[in-house]
Design a protein around this motif. Structure first.
Motif, PDB file in Angstrom:
ATOM      1  N   ASP A 514     -38.965  -8.784  12.200  1.00  0.00           N
ATOM      2  CA  ASP A 514     -37.563  -9.670  12.600  1.00  0.00           C
ATOM      3  C   ASP A 514     -37.894 -10.212  13.204  1.00  0.00           C
ATOM      4  OD1 ASP A 514     -36.250  -6.259  12.303  1.00  0.00           O
ATOM      5  OD2 ASP A 514     -36.781  -6.196  14.179  1.00  0.00           O
ATOM      6  N   LEU A 515     -39.073 -10.856  13.442  1.00  0.00           N
ATOM      7  CA  LEU A 515     -38.596 -12.733  14.098  1.00  0.00           C
ATOM      8  C   LEU A 515     -38.328 -14.249  12.771  1.00  0.00           C
ATOM      9  CD1 LEU A 515     -38.871 -14.850  15.940  1.00  0.00           C
ATOM     10  CD2 LEU A 515     -41.783 -14.666  15.606  1.00  0.00           C
ATOM     11  N   LEU A 516     -38.950 -13.248  11.595  1.00  0.00           N
ATOM     12  CA  LEU A 516     -38.572 -14.363  10.489  1.00  0.00           C
ATOM     13  C   LEU A 516     -37.530 -13.934   9.949  1.00  0.00           C
ATOM     14  CD1 LEU A 516     -42.366 -14.006   9.025  1.00  0.00           C
ATOM     15  CD2 LEU A 516     -41.118 -15.663  10.698  1.00  0.00           C
ATOM     16  N   GLY A 517     -36.764 -12.425   9.528  1.00  0.00           N
ATOM     17  CA  GLY A 517     -35.667 -12.475   9.767  1.00  0.00           C
ATOM     18  C   GLY A 517     -34.755 -12.962   8.470  1.00  0.00           C
ATOM     19  N   MET A 518     -35.592 -12.318   7.250  1.00  0.00           N
ATOM     20  CA  MET A 518     -35.158 -11.330   5.687  1.00  0.00           C
ATOM     21  C   MET A 518     -34.426 -10.882   5.639  1.00  0.00           C
ATOM     22  SD  MET A 518     -37.714 -14.372   5.257  1.00  0.00           S
ATOM     23  CE  MET A 518     -39.100 -14.814   5.423  1.00  0.00           C
ATOM     24  N   PRO A 519     -33.723 -11.085   4.578  1.00  0.00           N
ATOM     25  CA  PRO A 519     -32.287 -10.337   4.508  1.00  0.00           C
ATOM     26  C   PRO A 519     -32.402  -9.346   5.018  1.00  0.00           C
ATOM     27  CG  PRO A 519     -32.248 -12.106   3.307  1.00  0.00           C
ATOM     28  CD  PRO A 519     -33.609 -12.433   3.902  1.00  0.00           C
ATOM     29  N   VAL A 520     -33.864  -8.563   3.953  1.00  0.00           N
ATOM     30  CA  VAL A 520     -33.827  -7.007   3.492  1.00  0.00           C
ATOM     31  C   VAL A 520     -35.465  -7.110   4.272  1.00  0.00           C
ATOM     32  CG1 VAL A 520     -34.552  -5.385   1.962  1.00  0.00           C
ATOM     33  CG2 VAL A 520     -32.355  -7.231   1.685  1.00  0.00           C
ATOM     34  N   GLN A 521     -35.757  -5.549   4.427  1.00  0.00           N
ATOM     35  CA  GLN A 521     -37.598  -5.045   4.851  1.00  0.00           C
ATOM     36  C   GLN A 521     -37.071  -4.260   3.598  1.00  0.00           C
ATOM     37  OE1 GLN A 521     -38.020  -5.076   9.188  1.00  0.00           O
ATOM     38  NE2 GLN A 521     -36.866  -6.882   9.778  1.00  0.00           N
ATOM     39  N   VAL A 522     -38.476  -3.820   3.410  1.00  0.00           N
ATOM     40  CA  VAL A 522     -38.614  -2.404   2.395  1.00  0.00           C
ATOM     41  C   VAL A 522     -40.068  -2.107   3.190  1.00  0.00           C
ATOM     42  CG1 VAL A 522     -39.873  -2.055   1.002  1.00  0.00           C
ATOM     43  CG2 VAL A 522     -37.279  -3.517   0.086  1.00  0.00           C
ATOM     44  N   LYS A 550     -37.767   5.078  -7.683  1.00  0.00           N
ATOM     45  CA  LYS A 550     -37.702   5.001  -8.785  1.00  0.00           C
ATOM     46  C   LYS A 550     -36.409   3.987  -8.808  1.00  0.00           C
ATOM     47  CE  LYS A 550     -36.943   9.087 -10.103  1.00  0.00           C
ATOM     48  NZ  LYS A 550     -36.406  10.614 -10.242  1.00  0.00           N
ATOM     49  N   GLU A 551     -35.752   4.161  -7.598  1.00  0.00           N
ATOM     50  CA  GLU A 551     -34.981   3.511  -7.469  1.00  0.00           C
ATOM     51  C   GLU A 551     -34.558   2.128  -6.818  1.00  0.00           C
ATOM     52  OE1 GLU A 551     -31.643   4.890  -9.315  1.00  0.00           O
ATOM     53  OE2 GLU A 551     -32.814   5.983 -10.104  1.00  0.00           O
ATOM     54  N   LEU A 552     -35.720   1.929  -6.022  1.00  0.00           N
ATOM     55  CA  LEU A 552     -35.866   0.812  -4.978  1.00  0.00           C
ATOM     56  C   LEU A 552     -35.232  -0.524  -5.729  1.00  0.00           C
ATOM     57  CD1 LEU A 552     -36.855  -0.244  -2.510  1.00  0.00           C
ATOM     58  CD2 LEU A 552     -39.060  -0.046  -2.944  1.00  0.00           C
ATOM     59  N   VAL A 556     -32.217  -3.163  -4.133  1.00  0.00           N
ATOM     60  CA  VAL A 556     -32.433  -3.998  -3.811  1.00  0.00           C
ATOM     61  C   VAL A 556     -31.729  -5.225  -4.628  1.00  0.00           C
ATOM     62  CG1 VAL A 556     -34.440  -6.247  -3.292  1.00  0.00           C
ATOM     63  CG2 VAL A 556     -35.079  -3.379  -2.486  1.00  0.00           C
ATOM     64  N   LYS A 557     -32.054  -5.029  -6.169  1.00  0.00           N
ATOM     65  CA  LYS A 557     -30.798  -5.912  -6.100  1.00  0.00           C
ATOM     66  C   LYS A 557     -29.866  -6.652  -5.868  1.00  0.00           C
ATOM     67  CE  LYS A 557     -32.293  -6.559 -10.610  1.00  0.00           C
ATOM     68  NZ  LYS A 557     -32.812  -6.264 -12.310  1.00  0.00           N
ATOM     69  N   GLU A 558     -28.870  -4.377  -5.574  1.00  0.00           N
ATOM     70  CA  GLU A 558     -27.640  -4.709  -5.185  1.00  0.00           C
ATOM     71  C   GLU A 558     -27.539  -5.202  -4.493  1.00  0.00           C
ATOM     72  OE1 GLU A 558     -25.086  -0.834  -3.554  1.00  0.00           O
ATOM     73  OE2 GLU A 558     -26.315  -0.029  -5.734  1.00  0.00           O
ATOM     74  N   ILE A 559     -28.067  -5.152  -3.021  1.00  0.00           N
ATOM     75  CA  ILE A 559     -27.873  -5.540  -1.651  1.00  0.00           C
ATOM     76  C   ILE A 559     -27.781  -6.966  -1.322  1.00  0.00           C
ATOM     77  CG2 ILE A 559     -29.536  -5.428   0.782  1.00  0.00           C
ATOM     78  CD1 ILE A 559     -30.203  -3.000   0.223  1.00  0.00           C
ATOM     79  N   ILE A 560     -28.696  -7.641  -1.963  1.00  0.00           N
ATOM     80  CA  ILE A 560     -28.967  -9.040  -2.675  1.00  0.00           C
ATOM     81  C   ILE A 560     -28.303  -9.482  -3.068  1.00  0.00           C
ATOM     82  CG2 ILE A 560     -31.405  -9.287  -1.051  1.00  0.00           C
ATOM     83  CD1 ILE A 560     -32.283 -10.193  -4.026  1.00  0.00           C
TER      84      ILE A 560
END
Length: 560
Positions: A514-522, A550-552, A556-560
């Protein structure tokens, strides 16, 4: 990148010397470390963001025909002396010990030096030259982290044209490019009219973001969009009308009364009937400035009215010029130029100093008693005053300058003899423009606008990594194998990923994420793996949901 191998020295505690969000979070997130006051080292995570901002700038500068240079930061002093800016910059200019060289705070002189040697004909223009280079300014009070430092990275570009009309086109190209740059970076900004200051020239605009960390102050109208730096801002303040009858002049003994507030209390009068007197030295001559009440003199406006630089008279000069000390000075009997703010135009029954210590004069009629007075807009605007463009009110607030564009004209080409031959063979000075962006300020401003109590909230464009992959209990063989597989697949799909493979507690990893703040966390752990799922978290919204392994990658590509 594996976090176990990556140098990201995060901190739990707020650094003692940091007071603004961007400074606090850049240090806590391991992006920067201070070497000395106003001098910062960018660590790997921070430098990734720097490079992303630089590439956005390069893309838009190249799109308008810009050609990238890399000029030396170490400049011969003699080139700066050609334009008189060694004196203009004063103590803010770093000098090398032998005084033959300076560290460049900007590069107008050096670009002009190169232009005068090669740009000889109208056929050689237009030109747009730019660079992204380290600059040096000896800030007496560096503050707010990288927002105001002594060493900083700046994009500066320069246009060279044959006419003012052509300069207008180059200026407009930069204006549009700047808007695209700041839009791509995801910044909320506004554009204000500004003073050219030591840069010189005519037209000037600043690209600003509202922030308590700002070193500039801006007047802004939310209704019509009027915006200007207070150095040049105007307003429609309340104007008190002239009284029907004028009193005669009379002297009042006012022992130990030095300020407007003290005078109002002593005489039981309103601030609006007081004419505060200030003495400035302009071109070696004393000038008396009259302001209503506690209105403050805008020295940038005053310089424009008087021409050339101005300074307040020193205390020892006041007695010699007026016969009195500060607090007892006034227009009656003053021998010299007098300029009053428009709020005092043709006013009567005013109070001001008597040019005699501990005395004031009442009943002053500027039309009758000070017929030589001139009037001008001299005041610093205040919140709540009328907008000059509509019937709404102005808000005045601090802001950070992201970029500044100038129409320099011939200031540098004339002083450095950078001339060209026009179509008729006549020699003329090159018409120039100058355009700057603070690279580190872009980063700091983004963080000022995009953070929460947990840390930074990056967007896709500036994020050091798109995805933060978190392994819960990496000692578990299945967890470790799954994380390795996801890590490889993300990279193979061109998705930048920071993989937290450290042997640390889940809470510690989540706090760092959360501190580093990357757009997506997995997040991959034993519990979800039993269902062949991973948890996905959107940092900006804190939204969480499970996704089939299988869809991960597709998700992720869809989100970003």
């Amino acid at each position: 990148m594996r976090l176990s191998k990556y140098f990201v020295p995060t901190l739990k505690e707020v650094p003692s010397d940091a007071t603004v969000p961007s400074h606090i979070l850049m240090v806590r997130a391991g992006m920067v470390r201070m070497l000395s006051a106003g001098i910062y080292s960018f660590l790997p995570l921070g430098y990734k963001v720097v490079k992303k901002v630089c590439e956005i700038i390069r893309e838009e500068m190249d799109a308008i025909g810009g050609q990238e240079f890399h000029l030396p930061a170490l400049n011969p002093r003699e080139i700066w002396e050609e334009t008189g800016r060694v004196e203009a910059f004063g103590d803010i200019l770093f000098h090398i010990k032998n005084r033959d060289y300076v560290l460049a705070p900007t590069h107008e002189e050096i670009m002009t030096f190169h232009a005068r040697n090669v740009v000889k004909s109208y056929k050689d223009m237009p030109q747009i030259w730019y660079q992204i280079q380290t600059k040096f300014r000896n800030e007496p009070r560096p503050r707010s982290g990288v927002i105001r430092g002594r060493q900083f990275l700046m994009k500066d570009s320069y246009s060279f044209d044959t006419s003012w009309e052509a300069l207008d086109k180059s200026y407009e190209l930069h204006d549009k490019a700047y808007r695209k740059i700041f839009d791509k970076c995801g910044l909320k900004y506004f554009v204000v009219g500004a003073s050219s200051g030591a840069m010189g020239g005519t037209g000037s605009e600043e690209f600003m973001v509202k922030s308590s960390a700002g070193e500039d102050t801006v007047a802004y109208c939310e209704s019509c969009g009027y915006a200007a730096n207070v150095e040049v801002a105007t307003s429609k303040p309340f104007i008190r009308e002239r009284d029907t009858e004028s009193k005669s002049l009379y002297e009042i003994h006012t022992p130990n009364v030095k300020s407007i507030d003290e005078l109002c209390a002593f005489l039981n009068i309103e601030e609006e009937v007081c004419a505060k007197s200030r003495v400035y030295i302009s071109n070696g001559e004393a000038v008396l400035i009259l302001m209503q009440g506690n209105d403050e003199v805008n020295e940038t406006k005053l310089e424009k009215v008087l021409g050339g630089s101005v300074r307040p008279a020193h205390p020892d000069e006041l007695k010699e010029i007026t016969g009195a000390d500060a607090g007892s000075i006034g227009p009656i009997g003053f021998k010299g130029k007098i300029v009053a703010d428009f709020r005092l135009q043709d006013r009567n029954n005013l109070f001001s100093g008597a040019n005699k210590n501990d005395y004031h004069i009442g009943g002053i009629d500027l039309k009758r008693d000070v017929p030589q007075v001139q009037y001008a807009d001299l005041r610093i605007v205040q919140s709540g005053e009328g907008c000059p463009k509509c019937d709404k009110l102005l808000e005045v607030f601090p802001a950070i300058e992201l970029g500044h564009i100038f129409k320099l004209g011939t200031k540098y080409s004339e002083s450095m003899k950078a001339f060209f031959l026009d179509e008729s063979g006549k020699e003329k000075p090159i018409i120039m423009g100058s355009y700057g962006i603070g690279v580190e300020r872009v980063i700091a401003c983004f963080i000022e606008q995009n953070h929460d109590t947990k840390g930074i909230v990056w967007n896709k464009t500036l994020a050091p990594f798109y995805v933060h992959l978190i392994s819960i209990n990496p000692k578990n063989e299945k967890v470790a194998q799954t994380c390795e597989k996801v890590y490889d697949e993300l990279r193979q799909n061109g998705i930048e990923v920071l993989y937290d493979d450290r042997d640390a507690s889940p809470g510690f990893k989540f706090n760092d994420a959360d501190l580093l703040g990357m757009p997506v966390q997995v997040v991959i752990g034993e519990k979800k793996l039993k269902e062949e799922k991973a948890e996905v978290k959107i940092r900006k919204t804190d939204e969480r949901f499970d996704v089939d392994l299988k869809e991960l990658i597709n998700k992720v590509k869809e989100i970003i």
